[in-house]
Design a protein around this motif. Structure first.
Motif, PDB file in Angstrom:
ATOM      1  N   VAL A  10       0.833  -1.203   0.000  1.00  0.00           N
ATOM      2  CA  VAL A  10       0.000   0.000   0.000  1.00  0.00           C
ATOM      3  C   VAL A  10       0.870   1.257   0.000  1.00  0.00           C
ATOM      4  O   VAL A  10       0.652   2.184  -0.796  1.00  0.00           O
ATOM      5  N   HIS A  14       1.106   4.162  -2.806  1.00  0.00           N
ATOM      6  CA  HIS A  14       0.355   5.381  -2.488  1.00  0.00           C
ATOM      7  C   HIS A  14       1.175   6.429  -1.740  1.00  0.00           C
ATOM      8  O   HIS A  14       0.662   7.510  -1.451  1.00  0.00           O
ATOM      9  N   ILE A  17      -0.423   7.167   3.739  1.00  0.00           N
ATOM     10  CA  ILE A  17      -1.855   7.021   3.991  1.00  0.00           C
ATOM     11  C   ILE A  17      -2.232   8.028   5.081  1.00  0.00           C
ATOM     12  O   ILE A  17      -1.708   7.990   6.190  1.00  0.00           O
ATOM     13  N   VAL A  20      -7.787   6.162   7.001  1.00  0.00           N
ATOM     14  CA  VAL A  20      -8.240   4.786   6.801  1.00  0.00           C
ATOM     15  C   VAL A  20      -9.751   4.763   7.002  1.00  0.00           C
ATOM     16  O   VAL A  20     -10.264   5.354   7.956  1.00  0.00           O
ATOM     17  N   MET A  69      -6.755   4.556   2.597  1.00  0.00           N
ATOM     18  CA  MET A  69      -6.830   3.099   2.560  1.00  0.00           C
ATOM     19  C   MET A  69      -8.217   2.699   3.031  1.00  0.00           C
ATOM     20  O   MET A  69      -8.664   3.142   4.091  1.00  0.00           O
ATOM     21  N   ALA A  95      -6.258   2.908  -1.865  1.00  0.00           N
ATOM     22  CA  ALA A  95      -5.800   1.531  -1.696  1.00  0.00           C
ATOM     23  C   ALA A  95      -6.962   0.764  -1.079  1.00  0.00           C
ATOM     24  O   ALA A  95      -7.529   1.199  -0.068  1.00  0.00           O
TER      25      ALA A  95
END
Length: 322
Positions: A10, A14, A17, A20, A69, A95
């Motif tokens: 991930v 990306h 992150i 989430v 994510m 993701a």
């Protein structure tokens, strides 16, 4: 599949992150809550959201994008709104990690990082969503900002299977018949809990009892109990309290003190009496929902046996169009 490998992939794709989103429905959504709770408490860099899938579709977070994510869980792998949420997240550039028990299902799609997990008696906690998701969260925190509780979490997950096995024997010996008795005597009752465990307070009510036993009941957050619901407390009203073993316990203890003197129908399932003292205090909050889930399964089985009502019976779900 391993959580560290997922997070490594991930982050490679990306960059970072920044949020989430934990997305699912019903029991799968319940399994994601402890990890959302952990991200909120432990991460200074990454925000976290917990969404029932349909609401994620109709009220999509504006931040959803390349640096998001999305962890979507669907046990069957074919829950329509959950799969649609994963597709939406993918199309927005996020993701997308999907968890399912069903290889070859719609959730097991090459567009996603699809994690197919085993299910059934004897499957270790580490290999089901209640064990997988805390590790996904921990690996992300560790990779992006460091996580000093990482080793304690790993050790705690490894202890959960033994804790749960012993707790099942204890709960059946001490609470099963009494719980079935109280279900016979009370057509309706209240279930209280707090912290990450509130996911299992909610789950015990809506899944184990309402869905699988057709038992009318209501879930209440222990901290919110004194902001309205406690006015319904009186002798003859049944309360079931799930007491945690971490920082949120103070809310459960406050509710317990009041309940002891205002109702004569009370059951308490205390995580400290069922093995959680063996887990590092700093990570108990994120793991004890797995204990409560296992205990809830045993108690619903006791009720089901008393009422001759198999947890597999449905009258609407998967039968009628809705």
């Amino acid at each position: 599949m391993k959580a560290n490998e997922v997070i490594k992939k991930v982050l490679a794709e990306h960059g970072e992150i920044t949020e989430v989103y934990w997305v699912a429905c019903g029991g799968s959504l319940i399994d994601l809550y402890p990890s959302h709770f952990m991200m909120t408490v432990e991460s200074a860099k990454t925000s976290s959201g917990w969404h029932t899938a349909k609401e994620f579709l109709v009220a999509t977070p504006k931040k959803l994008g390349k640096h998001s994510m999305v962890v979507m869980c669907s046990h069957s792998g074919n829950t329509k709104e959950a799969v649609e949420a994963a597709v939406l997240a993918y199309e927005r550039g996020a993701a997308v990690v999907t968890l399912t028990d069903n290889a070859g299902s719609k959730a097991d799609d090459p567009r996603f990082i699809a994690w197919v997990y085993p299910w059934g008696d004897g499957v270790p906690t580490a290999e089901v969503p209640l064990g997988i998701c805390p590790m996904l969260a921990a690996e992300l925190i560790k990779a992006q900002e460091g996580f000093d509780k990482y080793d304690a979490l790993v050790e705690g997950i490894a202890k959960m299977d033994d804790i749960i096995a012993k707790a099942k024997v204890k709960v059946n010996a001490e609470m099963g018949e009494k719980f079935a008795d109280l279900c016979e005597e009370n057509k309706f009752f209240y279930i209280l809990g707090s912290g990450a465990n509130f996911s299992q307070t909610y789950g015990f009510a809506i899944c184990s009892l309402m869905e699988m036993q057709w038992q009318n009941c209501c879930y209440i957050h222990s901290g919110e109990y004194f902001h309205g619901p406690f006015e319904c407390t009186e002798p003859g009203v049944f309360y079931f309290l799930q007491m945690g073993s971490s920082s949120a316990r103070v809310m459960d203890e406050r509710a317990l003190d009041f309940l002891k003197t205002h109702t004569d129908r009370l059951m308490v399932l205390d995580a400290l009496e069922y093995g959680m003292a063996d887990v590092d205090e700093g990570v108990r909050a994120y793991l004890e929902p797995a204990l409560f889930y296992a205990m809830n399964v045993e108690l619903r089985a006791a009720r089901g046996k008393r009422f001759d009502h198999s947890p597999e019976i449905r009258r609407y779900m998967g039968i009628e169009k809705y």
